[in-house]
Design a protein around this motif. Structure first.
Motif, PDB file in Angstrom:
ATOM      1  N   LEU A 182     -16.281 -17.995  16.240  1.00  0.00           N
ATOM      2  CA  LEU A 182     -17.201 -17.397  15.267  1.00  0.00           C
ATOM      3  C   LEU A 182     -17.474 -18.080  13.890  1.00  0.00           C
ATOM      4  N   LEU A 183     -16.580 -19.096  13.437  1.00  0.00           N
ATOM      5  CA  LEU A 183     -16.631 -19.716  12.480  1.00  0.00           C
ATOM      6  C   LEU A 183     -17.685 -21.176  12.741  1.00  0.00           C
ATOM      7  N   GLU A 184     -17.352 -21.665  13.867  1.00  0.00           N
ATOM      8  CA  GLU A 184     -18.222 -22.678  14.269  1.00  0.00           C
ATOM      9  C   GLU A 184     -19.501 -22.430  14.510  1.00  0.00           C
ATOM     10  N   GLN A 185     -19.758 -21.061  15.009  1.00  0.00           N
ATOM     11  CA  GLN A 185     -21.062 -20.630  15.281  1.00  0.00           C
ATOM     12  C   GLN A 185     -21.830 -20.396  13.858  1.00  0.00           C
ATOM     13  N   ALA A 186     -21.160 -19.708  12.868  1.00  0.00           N
ATOM     14  CA  ALA A 186     -21.637 -19.736  11.400  1.00  0.00           C
ATOM     15  C   ALA A 186     -21.751 -20.912  10.904  1.00  0.00           C
ATOM     16  N   ARG A 187     -21.103 -21.863  11.195  1.00  0.00           N
ATOM     17  CA  ARG A 187     -21.291 -23.350  10.713  1.00  0.00           C
ATOM     18  C   ARG A 187     -22.334 -24.044  10.925  1.00  0.00           C
ATOM     19  N   GLN A 188     -22.900 -23.777  12.222  1.00  0.00           N
ATOM     20  CA  GLN A 188     -23.968 -24.382  12.851  1.00  0.00           C
ATOM     21  C   GLN A 188     -25.349 -23.822  12.303  1.00  0.00           C
ATOM     22  N   THR A 189     -25.213 -22.392  12.196  1.00  0.00           N
ATOM     23  CA  THR A 189     -26.416 -21.800  11.372  1.00  0.00           C
ATOM     24  C   THR A 189     -26.549 -22.484   9.811  1.00  0.00           C
ATOM     25  N   ALA A 190     -25.366 -22.516   9.275  1.00  0.00           N
ATOM     26  CA  ALA A 190     -25.351 -22.985   7.925  1.00  0.00           C
ATOM     27  C   ALA A 190     -25.785 -24.475   7.935  1.00  0.00           C
ATOM     28  N   ASP A 191     -25.555 -25.249   8.858  1.00  0.00           N
ATOM     29  CA  ASP A 191     -25.882 -26.658   9.234  1.00  0.00           C
ATOM     30  C   ASP A 191     -27.431 -26.666   8.964  1.00  0.00           C
ATOM     31  N   ALA A 192     -27.777 -25.899   9.963  1.00  0.00           N
ATOM     32  CA  ALA A 192     -29.342 -25.834  10.114  1.00  0.00           C
ATOM     33  C   ALA A 192     -30.078 -25.480   9.002  1.00  0.00           C
ATOM     34  N   SER A 193     -29.555 -24.652   8.144  1.00  0.00           N
ATOM     35  CA  SER A 193     -30.108 -24.139   6.732  1.00  0.00           C
ATOM     36  C   SER A 193     -30.139 -25.189   5.914  1.00  0.00           C
ATOM     37  N   ALA A 194     -29.052 -25.982   5.822  1.00  0.00           N
ATOM     38  CA  ALA A 194     -28.908 -27.186   4.729  1.00  0.00           C
ATOM     39  C   ALA A 194     -29.946 -28.158   5.197  1.00  0.00           C
ATOM     40  N   GLN A 195     -30.112 -28.585   6.377  1.00  0.00           N
ATOM     41  CA  GLN A 195     -31.074 -29.443   6.672  1.00  0.00           C
ATOM     42  C   GLN A 195     -32.335 -29.103   6.453  1.00  0.00           C
ATOM     43  N   MET A 196     -32.789 -27.845   6.631  1.00  0.00           N
ATOM     44  CA  MET A 196     -34.023 -27.314   6.251  1.00  0.00           C
ATOM     45  C   MET A 196     -34.288 -27.467   4.834  1.00  0.00           C
ATOM     46  N   MET A 197     -33.177 -26.957   4.064  1.00  0.00           N
ATOM     47  CA  MET A 197     -33.315 -27.113   2.516  1.00  0.00           C
ATOM     48  C   MET A 197     -33.410 -28.301   1.945  1.00  0.00           C
ATOM     49  N   LYS A 198     -32.875 -29.258   2.688  1.00  0.00           N
ATOM     50  CA  LYS A 198     -32.810 -30.755   2.300  1.00  0.00           C
ATOM     51  C   LYS A 198     -34.216 -31.160   2.515  1.00  0.00           C
ATOM     52  N   GLN A 199     -34.911 -30.844   3.547  1.00  0.00           N
ATOM     53  CA  GLN A 199     -36.246 -31.374   3.800  1.00  0.00           C
ATOM     54  C   GLN A 199     -37.185 -30.347   2.770  1.00  0.00           C
ATOM     55  N   LEU A 200     -37.015 -29.445   2.398  1.00  0.00           N
ATOM     56  CA  LEU A 200     -37.737 -28.707   1.417  1.00  0.00           C
ATOM     57  C   LEU A 200     -37.472 -29.194   0.251  1.00  0.00           C
ATOM     58  N   GLY A 201     -36.313 -29.760  -0.222  1.00  0.00           N
ATOM     59  CA  GLY A 201     -36.327 -30.333  -1.275  1.00  0.00           C
ATOM     60  C   GLY A 201     -36.976 -31.523  -1.521  1.00  0.00           C
ATOM     61  N   GLU A 202     -36.913 -32.542  -0.402  1.00  0.00           N
ATOM     62  CA  GLU A 202     -37.733 -33.478  -0.436  1.00  0.00           C
ATOM     63  C   GLU A 202     -39.228 -33.514  -0.619  1.00  0.00           C
ATOM     64  N   THR A 203     -39.689 -32.464  -0.420  1.00  0.00           N
ATOM     65  CA  THR A 203     -41.264 -32.014  -0.534  1.00  0.00           C
ATOM     66  C   THR A 203     -41.338 -31.197  -1.976  1.00  0.00           C
ATOM     67  N   GLY A 204     -40.258 -31.119  -2.396  1.00  0.00           N
ATOM     68  CA  GLY A 204     -40.364 -30.298  -3.840  1.00  0.00           C
ATOM     69  C   GLY A 204     -40.369 -28.625  -3.594  1.00  0.00           C
ATOM     70  N   ALA A 205     -40.559 -28.296  -2.319  1.00  0.00           N
ATOM     71  CA  ALA A 205     -40.318 -26.906  -2.447  1.00  0.00           C
ATOM     72  C   ALA A 205     -39.080 -25.998  -2.593  1.00  0.00           C
ATOM     73  N   ALA A 206     -37.924 -26.903  -2.753  1.00  0.00           N
ATOM     74  CA  ALA A 206     -36.971 -26.152  -2.780  1.00  0.00           C
ATOM     75  C   ALA A 206     -36.031 -26.895  -4.137  1.00  0.00           C
ATOM     76  N   ASN A 207     -35.479 -26.262  -5.131  1.00  0.00           N
ATOM     77  CA  ASN A 207     -34.883 -26.615  -6.144  1.00  0.00           C
ATOM     78  C   ASN A 207     -33.517 -27.269  -5.930  1.00  0.00           C
ATOM     79  N   LYS A 208     -32.848 -27.922  -7.026  1.00  0.00           N
ATOM     80  CA  LYS A 208     -31.521 -28.371  -6.465  1.00  0.00           C
ATOM     81  C   LYS A 208     -30.447 -27.260  -6.798  1.00  0.00           C
ATOM     82  N   LEU A 209     -30.727 -26.542  -7.236  1.00  0.00           N
ATOM     83  CA  LEU A 209     -29.700 -25.292  -7.454  1.00  0.00           C
ATOM     84  C   LEU A 209     -29.629 -24.759  -5.788  1.00  0.00           C
ATOM     85  N   ASP A 210     -30.820 -24.210  -5.373  1.00  0.00           N
ATOM     86  CA  ASP A 210     -30.676 -23.654  -4.059  1.00  0.00           C
ATOM     87  C   ASP A 210     -29.975 -24.791  -2.883  1.00  0.00           C
TER      88      ASP A 210
END
Length: 478
Positions: A182-210
């Motif tokens: 269960l935890l590994e599955q949740a971490r995979q989802t969180a990893d995908a979210s972190a990667q997406m948020m990083k890409q959005l941050g590089e484009t300026g669509a996501a702030n540093k707090l998020d």
């Protein structure tokens, strides 16, 4: 007269030999095997030869080649746990002590030759037997037989205790493995979210707090995954020890999920009565009390006479006179040896036997009261854990899934921010783990209820006293 005496002696020896106990073919295991099969439907086997070990090894390997179920884990432990085999060896020792106690004491023969002044020569022998040991042999044999029966119930209790411990450890191992998934599955989802948020941050669509919130959520799940992996390792090793396996046998597979919750919980009419009838620890204590009562009576009966020995003697005296003529005289006689109770009247032994008996009675009463309470608590826990697990599956998890769907829709519609999405995801993970823990607790409660009804917490120690008379003797002459 000699023929009558010889016939009587032969009859006496035959009677004593007939009363001697015999070794069983299986070391006393038949009642143990029958009891285990009746209670849990599994086979308990004593490994007494290389052939037995080979067959057990082949069966263990065959069971390990398939995904391990709870019943197969129990069967492997019954075949392969060497601590259990040591308990069966204790049963064999008890049988040997029973057989040894049933044997009459061996008579002693002393032979001597004496030389006197002049031409006097004396030759003689003496046959000595312990009369008290012969007289008390039936009583001691009866006590030893009951001790042997008690040892059989101890072997049953040890076996049942092991099977329940295996079931508990098996459930914990699967639950730890499922939690990790269960935890590994949740971490995979969180990893995908972190990667997406990083890409959005590089484009300026996501702030540093998020970005920081998503990264912290992923890091927290990573720590929980590491802890879950450690739990999987420790619980699996605990199961390995109980199964008695190592090396290539460690590659067995466990089911991915715990057994499903049954449609309804079992209803037991009166768990207290059930525990009073089935608990092996109470049966052991009842056996011990009867044995101690017989031991106390035996000690009281031999209080003033703890040793009585009878000797049959023969002497041949040959004397040669000055003329070279020899005269021979044959002498027969009896010798009696006994302990005179001047200082030690046996009172201490009688008091000790009585106190040990009363200690066993009090221990049985205490254990009976505790057994009733343990049965009630175990059944209450069993019903409560079932209701809790059912509530999680029927109410809490469906609500969490509904909330997660609604939150995701609002996030995709830009009605809420990523912080609220992370809060919901964390709560969903917590609810899933709590539901898993509730299911695990239910299965553990099933094992605990079984323990409360058939075996109890621990096997009570033996309190049987030693009834062997002391070896002292004060011989009296002819």
């Amino acid at each position: 007269m000699k023929i009558i005496t010889r016939t009587a002696a032969i009859a006496c020896v035959s009677l004593l030999a007939a009363g001697c106990a015999k070794f069983t073919d299986d070391g006393g295991m038949a009642p143990v095997t029958d009891s285990i099969r009746k209670e849990i439907g599994r086979d308990a086997v004593k490994l007494s030869s290389p052939e037995d070990m080979r067959r057990a090894r082949e069966r263990v390997q065959a069971l390990l080649s398939e995904p391990l179920t709870e019943d197969t884990a129990v069967q492997i432990a019954l075949l392969n746990n060497r601590g259990l085999q040591a308990a069966y060896n204790d049963l064999g020792v008890s049988e040997a002590e029973y057989v040894q106690t049933s044997l009459p004491p061996n008579p002693a023969i002393t032979v001597g030759r004496s030389f006197g002044t002049g031409n006097f020569v004396e030759f003689g022998f003496q046959l000595v037997g312990n009369l008290l040991a012969f007289a008390t042999l039936p009583r001691k044999t009866e006590i030893a037989k009951r001790e042997f029966e008690e040892a059989r119930y101890r072997a049953v209790a040890t076996t049942l205790s092991l099977t329940i411990d295996v079931r508990r450890t098996y459930i914990k191992a699967i639950a730890a493995q499922q939690r990790l998934a269960l935890l590994e599955q949740a971490r995979q989802t969180a990893d995908a979210s972190a990667q997406m948020m990083k890409q959005l941050g590089e484009t300026g669509a996501a702030n540093k707090l998020d970005q920081a919130r998503v990264t912290a959520f992923y890091a927290d799940l990573s720590a929980q995954v590491a802890q879950a992996r450690l739990s999987v390792s420790t619980t699996r090793e605990a199961l390995n020890r109980m199964l008695g396996i190592w090396g290539s046998d460690l590659s067995y597979k466990l089911p991915a999920r715990l057994p499903a919750l049954p449609a309804a919980a079992d209803a037991l009419a009166d768990v207290e009565v059930e525990a009073m009838k089935r608990r092996v620890d109470l049966i052991i204590l009842r056996y011990e009390i009867v044995t101690l009562a017989k031991s106390a009576k035996f000690v009281n009966a031999t209080r003033y006479m703890s040793f009585l020995e009878l000797g049959l003697g023969f002497r041949n005296e040959v004397e040669t006179n000055d003329a070279g003529e020899q005269t021979s005289k044959n002498r027969y006689g009896l010798e009696l040896g006994l302990v005179i109770p001047i200082f030690d009247t046996g009172e201490a032994r009688v008091v000790t036997a009585r106190e040990i008996y009363m200690r066993a009675v009090n221990r049985l009463i205490e254990r009976s009261v505790n057994a009733r309470s343990e049965a009630r608590v175990a059944y209450t826990t069993y019903r409560a854990t079932y209701d809790i697990a059912r509530f999680y599956q029927s109410r809490i998890l469906p609500l969490r899934r509904q909330i997660s769907s609604e939150v995701l829709l609002r996030y995709n519609g830009m009605l809420i921010d990523v912080f609220e999405l992370l809060i919901e995801e964390r709560e969903r993970i917590t609810a899933n783990i709590a539901s898993l823990d509730a299911l695990r607790d239910y299965h553990l409660a099933v094992a605990d209820l079984q323990a409360a009804l058939i075996v109890g917490g621990t096997v009570p120690p033996s309190g049987v006293i030693n009834t062997t008379p002391p070896p002292e003797t004060v011989p009296l002459g002819l």
